[in-house]
Design a protein around this motif. Structure first.
Motif, short mmCIF file in Angstrom:
data_model
loop_
_atom_site.label_atom_id
_atom_site.label_comp_id
_atom_site.label_asym_id
_atom_site.label_seq_id
_atom_site.Cartn_x
_atom_site.Cartn_y
_atom_site.Cartn_z
N SER A 1 -1.72 -8.01 10.74
CA SER A 1 -1.54 -7.26 9.50
C SER A 1 -2.55 -6.13 9.34
CB SER A 1 -1.63 -8.21 8.29
OG SER A 1 -2.90 -8.79 8.21
N ASN A 2 -3.78 -6.33 9.80
CA ASN A 2 -4.79 -5.29 9.64
C ASN A 2 -4.47 -4.05 10.47
OD1 ASN A 2 -6.48 -6.31 7.70
ND2 ASN A 2 -7.73 -7.46 9.14
N MET B 1 -1.79 -2.23 8.55
CA MET B 1 -2.26 -1.60 7.32
C MET B 1 -3.01 -0.32 7.63
SD MET B 1 -2.07 -1.62 4.12
CE MET B 1 -1.51 -3.23 3.61
N GLU C 1 1.53 -12.87 1.16
CA GLU C 1 2.16 -11.55 1.04
C GLU C 1 2.37 -10.88 2.39
OE1 GLU C 1 -2.23 -11.16 1.00
OE2 GLU C 1 -0.83 -12.37 -0.17
N TYR D 1 -6.54 -4.62 0.97
CA TYR D 1 -5.82 -5.60 1.77
C TYR D 1 -6.46 -5.74 3.15
CZ TYR D 1 -2.07 -8.21 3.98
OH TYR D 1 -1.37 -9.18 4.64
N SER E 1 -5.06 -0.16 -2.62
CA SER E 1 -4.24 -1.28 -2.15
C SER E 1 -4.41 -1.51 -0.66
CB SER E 1 -2.75 -1.02 -2.45
OG SER E 1 -2.51 -1.02 -3.82
N ASN F 1 -5.08 -7.85 -4.53
CA ASN F 1 -3.82 -7.56 -3.84
C ASN F 1 -2.62 -7.89 -4.72
OD1 ASN F 1 -5.10 -6.75 -1.45
ND2 ASN F 1 -5.04 -8.80 -0.56
N SER G 1 0.84 -1.20 0.00
CA SER G 1 0.00 0.00 0.00
C SER G 1 0.87 1.24 0.00
CB SER G 1 -0.92 0.01 1.22
OG SER G 1 -1.55 1.26 1.36
N ALA H 1 -7.89 -11.29 -2.71
CA ALA H 1 -6.47 -11.67 -2.77
C ALA H 1 -5.90 -11.43 -4.16
CB ALA H 1 -6.30 -13.13 -2.38
N SER I 1 -9.67 -7.63 2.69
CA SER I 1 -9.47 -9.06 2.38
C SER I 1 -9.13 -9.85 3.64
CB SER I 1 -8.37 -9.24 1.32
OG SER I 1 -7.11 -8.88 1.82
N TYR I 2 -8.31 -9.26 4.49
CA TYR I 2 -7.95 -9.98 5.71
C TYR I 2 -9.07 -9.95 6.75
CZ TYR I 2 -3.56 -12.45 6.35
OH TYR I 2 -2.59 -13.42 6.35
#
Length: 448
Positions: free
Chosen positions: A304-305, A308, A216, A97, A93, A371, A78, A368, A100-101
């Motif tokens: 990860s979230n 991000m 990723e 992402y 991005s 991404n 991102s 995904a 998606s997560y």
């Protein structure tokens, strides 16, 4: 994003953490429970599907790795899309992402409820989902090292289960007492290596790609790795052999033990193998493993979230409150907000028990693919911006730019294949709607 802001995050992830996070990203519930479905689509040729899909994913990971080693920041692709391509690509991005997560986390929490019901069938799915949501969220609020430790041990269990299955399978193959249906000839004996033709092979690709979703995450860890220029390349370069061993190796052994058209008829292939060697508690062992696999993916989702949202806030693409860190360098607001959205899975499991999982999976697959497309295109922009400097990179994308174009064409082809599949078609319809929603959100943000 200033260096001062970026350095506020603590580099608490050691080499062993990064290696296991990378390894865990390639091993999910798709292998333990989904392998039977992919074998039905392609037969023994499923090994070729994983090889082709794995090669494409390896190229994409090298593209991300090239940028991550050059500039190891939290927020990963991102941030690179924002810097080298433009405001909207960075916005799209990051939020895609994150979305998606969130969807993957919801799916895994839903799966957790199913696994817990094996031992305690009277516990509602939403209760199990809520319990583990709270536990994993608390672990992610303490220190990044604790997240790394959780993922390290989660992955150890998953790896041990697969290696154990492969070793035990080989023992059965070479045993003088093996069944008459066991042998290498099973790979071509029942309808050939391509029993369902090229069509079956192509149809399996979309399911195969879902198995690699989340890999990723290696790039996301760059901002908190203690030595990213060493650990990130090492982790990414090992992606290919992991795929060879854990997917191709495991499935090849399974199909040599049994005719491909019988795999999964008596439950999970893993359960069948453990039962075959006289382990009566095979189902219990597998259930523990798949429960840990689901918790591992959810643990990574929470991690990860939060990062991000932190990166999006530094870009100005999310509220500034998400850029605040606690004294341990944890983006607390981002973690808690992501967990709050994931709480929707608990509500959905309460309202629609047993009907949530399949819908979440199809949407997660298309997210995904977005991404990965963004990583490919951003890498092209990265090279354009760097010019001759790109040739001096210590960790380069192999066969650039041909690998970029081949990977992009492969993903576009996969979306087309998904459109022809009844269970996947809904996700393809959602794709343009989701991008439109992000575009509207971006325009609203610009005018605020």
């Amino acid at each position: 994003m200033s260096g001062e802001q970026q350095n506020r995050m603590q580099r608490g992830l050691k080499n062993r953490h990064i290696q296991m996070i990378a390894l865990g990203g390639a091993i999910g519930t798709g292998l333990f429970y989904g392998s039977a479905e992919t074998i039905k689509l392609a037969g023994p040729a499923i090994t070729l599907s994983y090889l082709v899909g794995g090669l494409i994913i390896f190229f994409i990971m090298r593209m991300l790795g090239e940028m991550s080693v050059d500039e190891p920041v939290s927020g990963s692709f991102s941030y690179y899309a924002y810097k080298y391509w433009g405001d909207f690509p960075g916005f799209l991005s990051g939020w895609n992402y994150w979305f998606s997560y969130i969807i993957v986390s919801m799916a895994e929490l839903t799966a957790v409820g199913i696994y817990i019901n094996y031992w305690w069938p009277n516990i509602p799915h939403w209760v199990s989902a809520l319990f583990f949501l709270v536990i994993i969220t608390i672990a992610n609020l303490v220190k990044v090292k604790l997240y790394g430790e959780f993922e390290f041990w989660f992955t150890i269990v998953k790896v041990a289960a697969i290696l154990g299955m492969i070793i035990l399978g080989i023992v059965l193959l070479i045993s003088p007492y093996h069944a008459t249906t066991t042998g290498i000839s099973n790979l071509w004996k029942y309808g050939g290596f391509f029993p369902n033709g090229i069509r079956g092979l192509l149809f399996s690709l979309s399911v195969v790609l879902f198995s690699f979703g989340g890999i990723e995450l290696i790039g996301i860890t760059a901002g908190e790795a203690d030595n990213p220029k060493k650990t990130i390349p090492k982790a990414i370069n090992q992606v290919m052999w992991r795929i060879l061993i854990f997917y191709v190796g495991a499935l090849t052994v399974i199909m040599m033990l049994y005719p491909w058209n019988q795999v999964g008829l008596e439950g999970s292939p893993f359960v069948t193998i453990f039962s075959k060697i006289g382990i009566p508690s095979a189902a219990t062992i597998l259930n523990i493993v798949v429960l840990i696999a689901a918790l591992s993916v959810y643990n990574s989702g929470v991690y990860s979230n939060g990062r991000m949202l932190y990166s999006l806030a530094l870009q100005g693409n999310a509220p500034k409150i998400f850029a605040k860190l606690n004294r341990n360098g944890i983006p607390v607001t981002g973690v808690l907000t992501s967990s709050a959205f994931t709480l929707v899975a608990v509500i959905l499991n309460y309202l629609f028990p047993g009907k949530v999982f399949i819908y979440l999976i199809s949407v997660a697959t298309i997210a995904a693919i977005i991404n990965w497309m963004m990583i490919i295109l951003t890498n092209l922009k990265f090279h354009q911006a760097k010019g001759k400097e790109a040739k001096k990179q210590t960790f380069k994308t192999p066969f650039y730019p041909y690998s970029n174009y081949i990977s992009l064409a492969f993903l576009i082809m996969t979306v087309g294949i998904m459109f022809t599949m009844k269970d996947m078609r809904l996700a393809v319809y959602i794709l343009p709607v989701w991008i439109l929603i992000l575009w509207i959100g971006y325009k609203v943000k610009k005018h605020l």
